[in-house]
Design a protein around this motif. Structure first.
Motif, short mmCIF file in Angstrom:
data_model
loop_
_atom_site.label_atom_id
_atom_site.label_comp_id
_atom_site.label_asym_id
_atom_site.label_seq_id
_atom_site.Cartn_x
_atom_site.Cartn_y
_atom_site.Cartn_z
N TRP A 28 0.83 -1.20 0.00
CA TRP A 28 0.00 0.00 0.00
C TRP A 28 0.87 1.26 0.00
CZ3 TRP A 28 -0.85 4.41 2.78
CH2 TRP A 28 -1.94 5.16 2.35
N LEU A 29 1.84 1.31 0.90
CA LEU A 29 2.69 2.51 0.98
C LEU A 29 3.48 2.73 -0.30
CD1 LEU A 29 3.96 2.32 4.65
CD2 LEU A 29 2.66 4.19 3.64
N PHE A 30 4.03 1.68 -0.86
CA PHE A 30 4.83 1.82 -2.07
C PHE A 30 3.95 2.36 -3.21
CE2 PHE A 30 7.19 0.44 -5.83
CZ PHE A 30 8.46 0.90 -5.50
N ALA A 31 2.76 1.80 -3.36
CA ALA A 31 1.85 2.27 -4.41
C ALA A 31 1.36 3.69 -4.12
CB ALA A 31 0.66 1.32 -4.53
N PHE A 32 1.03 3.97 -2.87
CA PHE A 32 0.52 5.30 -2.51
C PHE A 32 1.56 6.38 -2.81
CE2 PHE A 32 0.21 8.71 0.68
CZ PHE A 32 -1.02 9.23 0.32
N ILE A 33 2.78 6.18 -2.34
CA ILE A 33 3.82 7.19 -2.55
C ILE A 33 4.22 7.24 -4.02
CG2 ILE A 33 6.20 7.84 -1.99
CD1 ILE A 33 5.67 6.76 0.85
N GLY A 34 4.28 6.09 -4.66
CA GLY A 34 4.61 6.06 -6.08
C GLY A 34 3.60 6.79 -6.94
N ASN A 35 2.33 6.67 -6.60
CA ASN A 35 1.26 7.32 -7.37
C ASN A 35 0.99 8.75 -6.95
OD1 ASN A 35 0.65 5.10 -9.06
ND2 ASN A 35 -0.51 4.16 -7.41
#
Length: 131
Positions: free
Chosen positions: A64-71
């Motif tokens: 979740w964090l990786f996708a959230f920050i990436g997006n």
């Protein structure tokens, strides 16, 4: 579950709760209502997995964090650094080398305290390292 571990998990659950409260307004400016609901639902799933002490909670949090920050890199400052360290894995790519060194020092202090039979919480060790 040892008291210090329970407090450690509760600290991170509280950080997730705080993030969950801040996210709706922040997401309004960067995504559609449907995307916002999906982000919040996924974060709720992470929170529930952590509350249920599920092994996969760390992996779900990383995802979740990786996708959230990436997006949404513009929203990255909302994410407490403790959460990046706690979930680890790919999340560490969003931390500086200095931050990683500080968190490693924190972990070393906790391990030394435990080895010496001293009772030290994550919060106490964090204050020592970061203040």
């Amino acid at each position: 579950m040892p008291e210090n571990h329970r407090l450690y998990i509760e600290h991170h659950q509280q950080l997730l709760d705080n993030l969950m409260m801040q996210l709706p307004n922040a997401l309004d400016s960067v995504c559609t209502e449907e995307q916002k609901e999906q982000q919040l639902e996924q974060l709720q799933h992470v929170k529930q997995a952590l509350a249920d002490h599920l092994e996969e909670s760390r992996y779900l949090g990383q995802q979740w964090l990786f996708a959230f920050i990436g997006n949404h890199p513009q929203l990255a400052p909302m994410v407490p650094r403790d959460l990046l360290w706690f979930f680890g894995g790919e999340c560490l790519h969003f931390m500086s080398d200095d931050e990683i060194s500080q968190y490693q020092r924190l972990e070393d202090i906790l391990a030394e305290a435990e080895h010496n039979g001293r009772d030290m919480s994550w919060i106490e060790a964090r204050r020592f390292v970061f203040n």
